[in-house]
Design a protein around this motif. Structure first.
Motif, PDB file in Angstrom:
ATOM      1  N   LEU A   1      -4.234  -3.679   1.776  1.00  0.00           N
ATOM      2  CA  LEU A   1      -5.642  -3.738   1.399  1.00  0.00           C
ATOM      3  C   LEU A   1      -6.060  -5.195   1.289  1.00  0.00           C
ATOM      4  CD1 LEU A   1      -5.453  -1.005  -1.361  1.00  0.00           C
ATOM      5  CD2 LEU A   1      -6.232  -0.711   0.979  1.00  0.00           C
TER       6      LEU A   1
ATOM      7  N   ARG B   1     -10.146   4.677   2.766  1.00  0.00           N
ATOM      8  CA  ARG B   1     -10.913   3.457   2.607  1.00  0.00           C
ATOM      9  C   ARG B   1     -11.383   3.331   1.171  1.00  0.00           C
ATOM     10  NH1 ARG B   1     -16.909   5.249   4.826  1.00  0.00           N
ATOM     11  NH2 ARG B   1     -17.631   5.871   2.749  1.00  0.00           N
TER      12      ARG B   1
ATOM     13  N   ASN C   1       0.850  -1.177   0.000  1.00  0.00           N
ATOM     14  CA  ASN C   1       0.000   0.000   0.000  1.00  0.00           C
ATOM     15  C   ASN C   1       0.893   1.237   0.000  1.00  0.00           C
ATOM     16  OD1 ASN C   1      -1.703   2.141   0.576  1.00  0.00           O
ATOM     17  ND2 ASN C   1      -2.712   1.149   2.300  1.00  0.00           N
TER      18      ASN C   1
ATOM     19  N   GLY D   1      -7.796   1.046   4.250  1.00  0.00           N
ATOM     20  CA  GLY D   1      -6.462   1.322   3.739  1.00  0.00           C
ATOM     21  C   GLY D   1      -5.608   2.133   4.691  1.00  0.00           C
TER      22      GLY D   1
END
Length: 371
Positions: free
Chosen positions: A142, A167, A134, A163
C-alpha cells in the motif's frame, strides 16, 4: 588575494545571501498531513480494513531539497541526459517516521513533518506513505506519494490506494503547504457529500482480481477451431484465467487482437471480461467497423447486486486514417442530471435493460470460446 581564496569568499557570500532569504521563515514551521481512508472496496471487510490502518509498520519517508545548489556543499556534478553532459544535481536529505510518530484515529492516519531541515534550511519536497507488508495481497504494498509545494496554503484531494485485491480510498490533506506535481489517484471519484467527504464509485467484491498473479489457473487457450469472429485477425493473446475465492469461481478473459482489413490500416480488437460464478461483473470491448470506418469501445461494470455502476461508450469516426469526430457516452451511479458537454462523467443516461442484456449475452458468447 589569491584566486582560490576569492572563490571561497564568493561561495560564502552566496551561501549567506541564500540563507538570509530563507531564515525569516520560522524554524518551527511544520506541515501537517492527514490521510483519511474511510472508504474501502474489494475483497476485504471492515475488520480487515481497520487492522490494516492500525498496523504499526506504516512508514513515512520525506525528502528535503537544498535551497541552493552549491557544488561540494548541497550539490554535486554528475553526467546527465542523453549526451551525458555535466549537470549540477542537488543532494536531498531524508527523514523517516514510524510507530508512534504516526497517530491513528479511526480511519485517519496523521503525522507532522518539519517544513525545513537543518542549518541550511532544506525544504520539504516529497512525501511517501506506505505499508510494505500487505497481508491480504502480498504481491502489492500500500503506497501513495506526492510532491510538496513551498506555500503557506492548505491542500485537499481525493486519494485511492491500490491494495491488489482491494482498494482503500478517502482524502489526503496538507496544512502548511500544498500539493505540487505528483500522483494523486482520483479515478472513480464521484463528488463530495454535505459533510465534505469524497464519494467513490462502488466496486464489486471480486472485481479487483484482474492481475495475472492473482489467478491459480492461468492462460487457458481458446477452443479449436477458432470462432469465426477471430479467424481473420492477428491474435496477440487470448486467455482465460480462473481462481476460487471463498467458494466463488472468478474468471477473467483477456483477448488482444488486431483487425486485418483496410479500414484505417486495421485496428484493435480487444475483450476484457470478468465473471463471478458465471455472471459478468465487468466488460470492456473495442473493435473496428468498416463502411464507414469507425472505432468502437463499450465498457460496463456491475456492483455486488449485479446492478450497473459505471458505463461508457466511445465512437470514433475515421477518414483517411485520421479521426474526424469522437462521440462519448458516459454514466455512473453518482450522476444526477445530464451534463451539457461533449465529454464528461454524466453525458448519457444509465444503460437500458435492453443494452445491458445485449452486453451480458455477448459476454456469455465470448465465454463459450473457451473450455
Amino acid at each position: 588575494m589569491n584566486i582560490s581564496l576569492q572563490k571561497r569568499l564568493l561561495t560564502m557570500v552566496i551561501v549567506v545571501a541564500g540563507l538570509l532569504g530563507f531564515w525569516q521563515r520560522s524554524a518551527a514551521a511544520d506541515v501537517e498531513v492527514a490521510l483519511d481512508l474511510y472508504d474501502f472496496a474489494g475483497d476485504i471487510d471492515a475488520a480487515q480494513r481497520d487492522a490494516l490502518l492500525h498496523d504499526p509498520r506504516w512508514t513515512v519517508s520525506a525528502a528535503y531539497a537544498p535551497p541552493l545548489k552549491l557544488p561540494g556543499l548541497t550539490a554535486s556534478w554528475r553526467r546527465c541526459g542523453f549526451f551525458s553532459m555535466p549537470c549540477l544535481e542537488g543532494e536531498d536529505k531524508e527523514i523517516t517516521l514510524t510507530g508512534d510518530a504516526i497517530t491513528r484515529e479511526g480511519s485517519l492516519l496523521r503525522f507532522t513533518l518539519p517544513k525545513r531541515l537543518g542549518f541550511l534550511r532544506y525544504g520539504l519536497s516529497y512525501i511517501s506513505i506506505e505499508l510494505a507488508m500487505n497481508p491480504y495481497d502480498p504481491q502489492t504494498h500500500l503506497e501513495t506519494y506526492f510532491f510538496v509545494a513551498d506555500e503557506q496554503k492548505a491542500s485537499r484531494a481525493p486519494i485511492i490506494i491500490d491494495g491488489g485485491s482491494f482498494r482503500l480510498a478517502g482524502s489526503l490533506e496538507l496544512k502548511g503547504a500544498r500539493f505540487g506535481a505528483g500522483i494523486l489517484s482520483n479515478e472513480a471519484y464521484l463528488g463530495v457529500d454535505a459533510q465534505g467527504r469524497y464519494h467513490f464509485a462502488p466496486v464489486q467484491r471480486f472485481a479487483l482480481y484482474r492481475n495475472g498473479y492473482q489467478f491459480t489457473l492461468r492462460g487457458v487457450a481458446l477452443r479449436e477451431p477458432l470462432p469465426e469472429e477471430l479467424r481473420n485477425k492477428k491474435i496477440y493473446h487470448a486467455t482465460l484465467d480462473t481462481r476460487e475465492v471463498a467458494g466463488h469461481r472468478i474468471e477473467r478473459i483477456d483477448i488482444s487482437a488486431r483487425e486485418l482489413d483496410e479500414c484505417n490500416g486495421g485496428g484493435s480488437f480487444d475483450y476484457e471480461i470478468q465473471y463471478v460464478d458465471g455472471e459478468p461483473i465487468s466488460y470492456a470491448h473495442s473493435f473496428l467497423s468498416t463502411d464507414p470506418c469507425r472505432g468502437h469501445y463499450q465498457g460496463i461494470q456491475w456492483d455486488d447486486n449485479f446492478r450497473p455502476s459505471v458505463y461508457m461508450s466511445i465512437l470514433t469516426e475515421f477518414d483517411s486514417s485520421y479521426a474526424t469526430s469522437t462521440t462519448y457516452a458516459a454514466w455512473d451511479v453518482g450522476c444526477g442530471q445530464l451534463e451539457k458537454s461533449d465529454i464528461g462523467r454524466c453525458v448519457a443516461p444509465p444503460p437500458s435493460v435492453e443494452l445491458e442484456t445485449e452486453i451480458k449475452n455477448d459476454a456469455q458468447r465470448v465465454r463459450g470460446w473457451f473450455p
